[in-house]
Design a protein around this motif. Structure first.
Motif, short mmCIF file in Angstrom:
data_model
loop_
_atom_site.label_atom_id
_atom_site.label_comp_id
_atom_site.label_asym_id
_atom_site.label_seq_id
_atom_site.Cartn_x
_atom_site.Cartn_y
_atom_site.Cartn_z
N UNK A 1 -10.48 0.98 -0.35
CA UNK A 1 -9.04 0.98 -0.56
C UNK A 1 -8.72 0.23 -1.85
N UNK A 2 -7.89 0.78 -2.73
CA UNK A 2 -7.73 0.22 -4.08
C UNK A 2 -6.83 -1.01 -4.13
N UNK A 3 -7.04 -1.79 -5.18
CA UNK A 3 -6.19 -2.94 -5.47
C UNK A 3 -4.87 -2.44 -6.05
N UNK A 4 -3.76 -2.93 -5.51
CA UNK A 4 -2.45 -2.41 -5.89
C UNK A 4 -1.63 -3.37 -6.74
N UNK B 1 -3.05 -5.00 -9.62
CA UNK B 1 -3.79 -5.29 -10.84
C UNK B 1 -2.90 -5.27 -12.06
N UNK B 2 -3.51 -5.39 -13.22
CA UNK B 2 -2.73 -5.48 -14.46
C UNK B 2 -2.72 -4.19 -15.25
N UNK B 3 -3.58 -3.25 -14.90
CA UNK B 3 -3.67 -2.02 -15.67
C UNK B 3 -3.04 -0.84 -14.96
N UNK B 4 -1.94 -0.32 -15.49
CA UNK B 4 -1.23 0.78 -14.85
C UNK B 4 -2.10 2.03 -14.77
N UNK B 5 -2.71 2.40 -15.88
CA UNK B 5 -3.50 3.64 -15.89
C UNK B 5 -4.77 3.51 -15.08
N UNK B 6 -5.35 2.32 -15.07
CA UNK B 6 -6.54 2.11 -14.24
C UNK B 6 -6.18 2.23 -12.75
N UNK B 7 -5.02 1.71 -12.37
CA UNK B 7 -4.57 1.82 -10.98
C UNK B 7 -4.26 3.27 -10.64
N UNK B 8 -3.60 3.97 -11.56
CA UNK B 8 -3.31 5.39 -11.34
C UNK B 8 -4.61 6.17 -11.11
N UNK B 9 -5.61 5.89 -11.93
CA UNK B 9 -6.89 6.58 -11.82
C UNK B 9 -7.59 6.25 -10.50
N UNK B 10 -7.53 4.97 -10.10
CA UNK B 10 -8.18 4.55 -8.86
C UNK B 10 -7.54 5.24 -7.65
N UNK B 11 -6.20 5.32 -7.64
CA UNK B 11 -5.50 5.97 -6.53
C UNK B 11 -5.80 7.47 -6.52
N UNK B 12 -5.88 8.05 -7.70
CA UNK B 12 -6.19 9.49 -7.78
C UNK B 12 -7.59 9.77 -7.22
N UNK B 13 -8.56 8.95 -7.62
CA UNK B 13 -9.92 9.11 -7.10
C UNK B 13 -9.95 8.89 -5.58
N UNK B 14 -9.21 7.89 -5.13
CA UNK B 14 -9.17 7.57 -3.70
C UNK B 14 -8.59 8.73 -2.90
N UNK B 15 -7.55 9.33 -3.45
CA UNK B 15 -6.93 10.48 -2.78
C UNK B 15 -7.90 11.65 -2.69
N UNK C 1 3.57 -1.86 -11.80
CA UNK C 1 2.81 -2.73 -10.90
C UNK C 1 3.56 -4.03 -10.68
N UNK C 2 3.36 -4.67 -9.54
CA UNK C 2 2.49 -4.27 -8.44
C UNK C 2 3.12 -3.18 -7.57
N UNK C 3 2.27 -2.49 -6.81
CA UNK C 3 2.74 -1.55 -5.80
C UNK C 3 2.84 -2.32 -4.49
N UNK D 1 3.92 4.91 -0.50
CA UNK D 1 3.87 6.07 0.38
C UNK D 1 2.66 6.94 0.06
N UNK D 2 2.25 7.01 -1.20
CA UNK D 2 1.05 7.78 -1.54
C UNK D 2 -0.17 7.17 -0.87
N UNK D 3 -0.31 5.85 -1.00
CA UNK D 3 -1.45 5.17 -0.38
C UNK D 3 -1.36 5.28 1.14
N UNK D 4 -0.15 5.22 1.68
CA UNK D 4 0.06 5.41 3.12
C UNK D 4 -0.53 6.74 3.57
N UNK D 5 -0.26 7.81 2.81
CA UNK D 5 -0.78 9.12 3.16
C UNK D 5 -2.30 9.16 3.14
N UNK D 6 -2.91 8.49 2.19
CA UNK D 6 -4.37 8.47 2.09
C UNK D 6 -4.96 7.69 3.26
#
Length: 706
Positions: free
Chosen positions: A12-15, A17-31, A142-144, A152-157
């Motif tokens: 489950x990803x860190x929500x 963090x300091x990097x917006x695009x890194x977080x976006x990428x992590x959530x996308x991969x997680x999904x 950030x933060x989420x 809600x996106x992470x909730x769905x995952x």
């Protein structure tokens, strides 16, 4: 170590963090990893028939769960405003509800012409593309936190990861000839002699539970708040109870001896006719174990998998045999085991030191495989039943996007399971996780026993303490204040008066909340259905229909509360309880079975809908010709509920005031006629002993004419 996979299933990803695009990428991969793994689970079904025949009677067929997690994304992202259009309204109604065997779960297959597997797969492909587009393009800061739309996106995952596990249990319960082994779902092959269990002394200590809102990892609502407890010294089994250890109970006729079972357990045992654990199979003198897709020779050194009733009966038997106070641990005691054993969260980039998170096998493994201090399997392998029914921590709040995740389980009938199983992933694998199931349910769950002279204490979960829900309970069933009559009863009296001379067979109480009008309408109608978006609300009506009474607390001032009990007999409604039913539903996307009504009552509903125009455009299809639609609303339009452009009225149009009544006439005029002048009906909601809301709701009555 015999690893089933060369790559780790993402954590489950860190929500925060300091990097917006890194977080976006992590959530996308997680999904995508979760969505793909879930679809891969259903590849273990060998034929289409496996999708459509229920593995057990108290669950939907597997086709429902194949579609359910995808529709969850769309339904929740619509609420959050991250998508604006439905993909398939029929699917997003049909596949919406089905986590627990609550009374509002519609388990009647005859109500649904289930789509084909290919149709559901095509729908899932559309959902995958839609969610991917949201993650790729939606604004992100950030933060989420749990007020952030992306929560809600992470909730769905995380929701899909829960169903990854619960669907694997259903596949394990499906006919063996309808499932097939799969290289991605390989079980453990290790087995040997079972160890003799022994007791380990656990020192007294303080446990601190409750997740902080500042925590950077996703959590469900029941994890937040605060709970601190002093745990006395106790002893715990070094190992989870193995199949070999449980066999002693089976061979001692434990399943035939009422003395070991409490009343509820006896009832389950007699109903199920259980003679051994559900996944055990006996062929002559030989025992076998059903895994997800195969039968294997009994691995005696693996943990036994049972429900709470079986685990508790074993403990009662063990106590009698040993002369010790053997029982299941409490939630607090389990956390004490966690703290003293040195267990930590699942590592981000290396396999868990436990049979957890799909890092090793898709089955249990020997109870001697993973040492955690002096104990084994404090986390992982199989979930562990506790004596503690789930309850809210101090400071508990429901999440507005999923207000019925936990609250329907605050009923004293759902016991907590702890530690996670081999397939518990993401949030399920974490220390803060709090999952609870009905005591007769089967998960990949077993138990560890403890010995303590201090009886397990059960928190009081029976008084409804959810502030909003308690306020509505009082609003519907409680006292009248300042001479204002009970609002739901007044509306039903208005409705029944206008129905004079018309058929009164079926009525729909839409937006029924806690259900008073549903019961009141049943005084005159043969059948009344109460529908609300919130299972948390309708659970109160269900409780009344089933038990005849409810209990709840009301805030007086600060931390001071008063206790209330209400019952149907006192309200003169006991005779109608068999004429009502409650269902969870979305007024903008109702189930097809909700049709053929003589009356629809929509109280204080339209100004809380995300798409009131859609509701108003289609509501006539639910009514019989000549039927009555009663709409009551204070017209409190707020953008948090309804986008400004979707308000029915309450704004300037062409320079002139355009009221909600103007909008109702315009939207309903083609199919309805207004049969009486609008009237204001007051209502009062008690917030505290000295604070009340006084509101006027405008009531309009519409007859379907075409």
């Amino acid at each position: 170590m015999d690893l089933a996979h060369t790559s780790l299933f993402p954590r489950t990803p860190l929500l925060n963090g300091s990097g917006v695009e890194a977080t976006r990428s992590a959530i996308r991969d997680y999904f995508h990893a979760t969505f793909t793994r879930y679809e891969q689970l259903f590849e273990t079904l060998a034929c289409d028939a496996a999708y459509f025949e229920k593995p057990i009677s108290l669950r939907h067929p597997l086709i429902f769960y194949f579609g359910h997690t995808a529709t969850f994304f769309i339904n929740k992202l619509l609420q959050a405003g991250l998508v604006t259009e439905r993909i398939n309204p029929q699917f997003e109604s049909m596949f919406a509800v089905g986590v627990d065997e609550m009374s509002w779960d519609d388990l009647n297959d005859k109500h649904y012409p289930w789509p084909s597997v290919a149709e559901v797969q095509a729908y899932r492909d559309q959902v995958r593309a839609a969610v991917d587009a949201v993650i790729a393009r939606a604004p992100l800061s950030l933060p989420i936190d749990w007020q952030h739309p992306w929560w809600t996106i992470v909730m769905g995952i995380e929701h899909e990861r829960i169903h990854l596990e619960t669907s694997s249990v259903l596949i394990r319960q499906q006919r063996l000839e309808w499932v097939q082994p799969h290289p991605a779902w390989a079980p453990c092959k290790l087995t040997g002699e079972a160890p003799r269990n022994e007791l380990v002394s656990i020192s007294a200590g303080t446990v601190r539970l409750g997740k902080s809102r500042a925590d950077g990892i996703y959590g469900w609502d029941n994890e937040y708040g605060e709970h601190v407890a002093e745990v006395a010294e106790f002893q715990a089994g070094r190992y989870l109870v193995s199949n070999r250890e449980f066999l002693e109970f089976v061979e001692a006729n434990g399943y035939c001896t009422d003395a070991w079972w409490d009343e509820e357990g006896c009832g389950w045992r007699q109903f199920s006719r259980a003679q051994q654990p559900t996944f055990w199979h006996r062929v002559g003198a030989t025992w076998q174990l059903r895994l997800m897709t195969e039968l294997v020779a009994m691995p005696w050194d693996w943990p036994v998998e049972v429900n709470y009733h079986e685990a508790k009966a074993f403990c009662n038997w063990k106590a009698a045999q040993s002369g010790q106070a053997v029982r299941l641990p409490t939630e607090d005691e389990w956390y004490r085991l966690y703290d003293v054993s040195g267990v930590a969260e699942v590592p981000a980039n290396s396999p868990a030191p436990a049979n957890l998170h799909l890092d090793h096998w898709v089955s249990a493994c020997p109870v001697t495989q993973f040492a955690h201090g002096e104990l084994y399997d404090v986390v992982g392998n199989v979930w562990q039943w506790t004596e503690t029914p789930i309850y809210p921590f101090a400071g508990f709040e429901v999440h507005p996007m999923y207000d019925d995740f936990t609250t329907p389980t605050f009923d004293g009938r759902h016991n907590l399971i702890k530690g996670g199983s081999f397939i518990a992933c993401g949030n399920e694998s974490r220390r803060d996780a709090r999952y609870a199931f009905r005591r007769h349910f089967f998960q990949h769950a077993g138990f560890r026993y403890v010995v303590s002279d201090i009886p397990a204490t059960v928190p009081n979960v029976y008084y409804e303490s959810d502030k909003q829900l308690s306020e509505y309970a009082e609003f519907h069933y409680g006292d009248e204040y300042y001479g204002v009559a009970n609002f739901p009863r007044t509306l039903t009296q208005i409705a029944i008066a206008v129905m004079a001379g018309k058929p009164m067979r079926k009525a729909l109480d839409l937006g029924c909340a806690t259900g008073r009008a549903t019961f009141e309408l049943a005084r005159q109608f043969d059948e009344v259905t109460g529908v609300d978006f919130s299972a948390r609300f309708i659970n109160l009506g269900v409780q009344l229909a089933q038990t005849g009474s409810i209990r709840y607390t009301l805030v007086d001032e600060g931390e001071l509360v008063s206790y209330k009990t209400r019952d149907l007999t006192t309200m003169g409604l006991a005779a109608v309880r068999d004429k009502v039913q409650f269902m969870q539903g979305d007024a903008c996307n109702l189930k097809p079975i909700l049709t053929g009504f003589d009356l629809i009552l929509a109280a204080n509903l339209i100004d809380r809908l995300y798409d009131p125009a859609q509701f108003l455009a289609n509501v006539h299809e639910r009514l019989n010709l000549g039927g009555i639609l009663l709409i009551a609303s204070p017209y409190t339009w707020l953008e948090e509920h309804t986008r400004r452009q979707d308000w029915v009225g309450g704004y300037k149009k062409d320079g002139e005031n355009f009221t909600t009544l103007d909008g109702l006439k315009a939207m309903l005029g083609e199919n309805f006629r207004l049969v009486a002048a609008p009237q204001d009906v007051p209502f009062v909601i008690r917030e505290t002993r000295r604070k009340f809301q006084h509101t006027l709701s405008e009531v309009t009555l519409w007859e379907r004419i075409k």
